[in-house]
Write an enzyme that holds these catalytic residues in place. Sequence first.
Site, PDB file in Angstrom:
ATOM      1  N   ASN A   7      -8.165   4.668  -9.344  1.00  0.00           N
ATOM      2  CA  ASN A   7      -8.463   4.577  -7.908  1.00  0.00           C
ATOM      3  C   ASN A   7      -9.275   5.809  -7.517  1.00  0.00           C
ATOM      4  OD1 ASN A   7      -8.415   4.491  -5.130  1.00  0.00           O
ATOM      5  ND2 ASN A   7      -6.196   4.822  -4.930  1.00  0.00           N
ATOM      6  N   LYS A   9     -10.561   6.469  -4.714  1.00  0.00           N
ATOM      7  CA  LYS A   9     -10.393   6.828  -3.289  1.00  0.00           C
ATOM      8  C   LYS A   9     -11.760   7.072  -2.648  1.00  0.00           C
ATOM      9  CE  LYS A   9      -5.806   8.416  -4.409  1.00  0.00           C
ATOM     10  NZ  LYS A   9      -4.675   9.263  -4.107  1.00  0.00           N
ATOM     11  N   HIS A 103      -1.612   0.892  -0.117  1.00  0.00           N
ATOM     12  CA  HIS A 103      -1.527   2.263  -0.637  1.00  0.00           C
ATOM     13  C   HIS A 103      -0.915   3.169   0.436  1.00  0.00           C
ATOM     14  CE1 HIS A 103      -2.654   6.178  -2.153  1.00  0.00           C
ATOM     15  NE2 HIS A 103      -2.842   5.614  -3.324  1.00  0.00           N
ATOM     16  N   GLU A 105      -1.617   6.007   1.414  1.00  0.00           N
ATOM     17  CA  GLU A 105      -2.586   6.691   2.278  1.00  0.00           C
ATOM     18  C   GLU A 105      -3.033   5.767   3.413  1.00  0.00           C
ATOM     19  OE1 GLU A 105      -5.216   7.985  -0.846  1.00  0.00           O
ATOM     20  OE2 GLU A 105      -3.720   9.452  -1.479  1.00  0.00           O
ATOM     21  N   GLU A 171       4.696   4.208  -6.324  1.00  0.00           N
ATOM     22  CA  GLU A 171       4.035   5.488  -6.126  1.00  0.00           C
ATOM     23  C   GLU A 171       4.843   6.326  -5.135  1.00  0.00           C
ATOM     24  OE1 GLU A 171      -0.384   5.298  -7.205  1.00  0.00           O
ATOM     25  OE2 GLU A 171      -0.204   4.703  -5.119  1.00  0.00           O
ATOM     26  N   GLY A 177      -1.218  13.026  -5.616  1.00  0.00           N
ATOM     27  CA  GLY A 177      -2.181  14.099  -5.385  1.00  0.00           C
ATOM     28  C   GLY A 177      -1.551  15.469  -5.263  1.00  0.00           C
ATOM     29  N   SER A 213       0.214  11.481  -9.692  1.00  0.00           N
ATOM     30  CA  SER A 213      -0.076  12.603 -10.597  1.00  0.00           C
ATOM     31  C   SER A 213       0.077  12.242 -12.071  1.00  0.00           C
ATOM     32  CB  SER A 213       0.785  13.813 -10.236  1.00  0.00           C
ATOM     33  OG  SER A 213       0.495  14.249  -8.923  1.00  0.00           O
TER      34      SER A 213
END
Length: 256
Positions: A7, A9, A103, A105, A171, A177, A213
């Site tokens: 991904n 992003k 996701h 985010e 996740e 991240g 990560s």
Amino acid sequence: MKAVVGNWKLNGDKAFVLSYLRHLLPQLVEFDAVNNPLVLCPPVILLSQLQTILQQLVSEFPAAASIQLGAQDVSEYGSGAFTGEISAQQLVDQGCRFVIIGHSERRQHQQETNDRIANKIQRALQAGLQPIVCVGETLVQRQQQQVFEVLAQQLAVMTAGDPAAVMLAYEPVWAIGTGKTATTEQVVEVHQWILNFLAQKPYKSVAVLYGGSVKPDNAPQLFAQSSVSGGLIGGCSLDPIALANIHQAAVQVGLI
Ligand code: PGA
């Protein structure tokens, strides 16, 4: 199905695509790409260029034919007056087979609710896209021992459609991240719980990827767990050599 998914992003441009593929393709070891794909999810504006360059490079690097395309999001609408949205059908038209949905985010910055995520899953399935549905708890939720409550709410969207056509990605938000990977024990505990939870629904054989990560050094151990069906890779997927190493780890432990 097992998979390694990159991904990107909000990263990358035209120049990046070419140099990325020129570094990634020579590093890829042989794998069963039909059943266990390597999926790249660039920003949607780069999809068509990525596909064109993959086709151009296939005679030089046969592995180019093994890469599948995915999107990072899809509209919950099919068409109409929805400025800035991109439909599932338009993604298929761009060569996508996969789409990341929900996701963390997007849940956080775009206020995506479980209801909207459920609509997106339906749109994707209707268009023949394979959704990769992301679930996971925040650090506060973990500290307050709400992990399974949160996951049960997020997984409630998985109520219809062909079970084989949906993938999940666990996740933990606190691992995305941040460089903090969940421990193998934490990952296995949650993956087992998800599989048990979904076994009571029509989703008996769902694949659960891990994301947060993932790096070349922790990938082998994560991928060796029987409840882990692959990885959703963010930051490290921007480095083609790191992604190739993560992919190689999946091949080496016999995951794919
Ligand atoms: P990360 O991101 O690998 O950079 O932690 C994972 C993701 O957001 O899918």
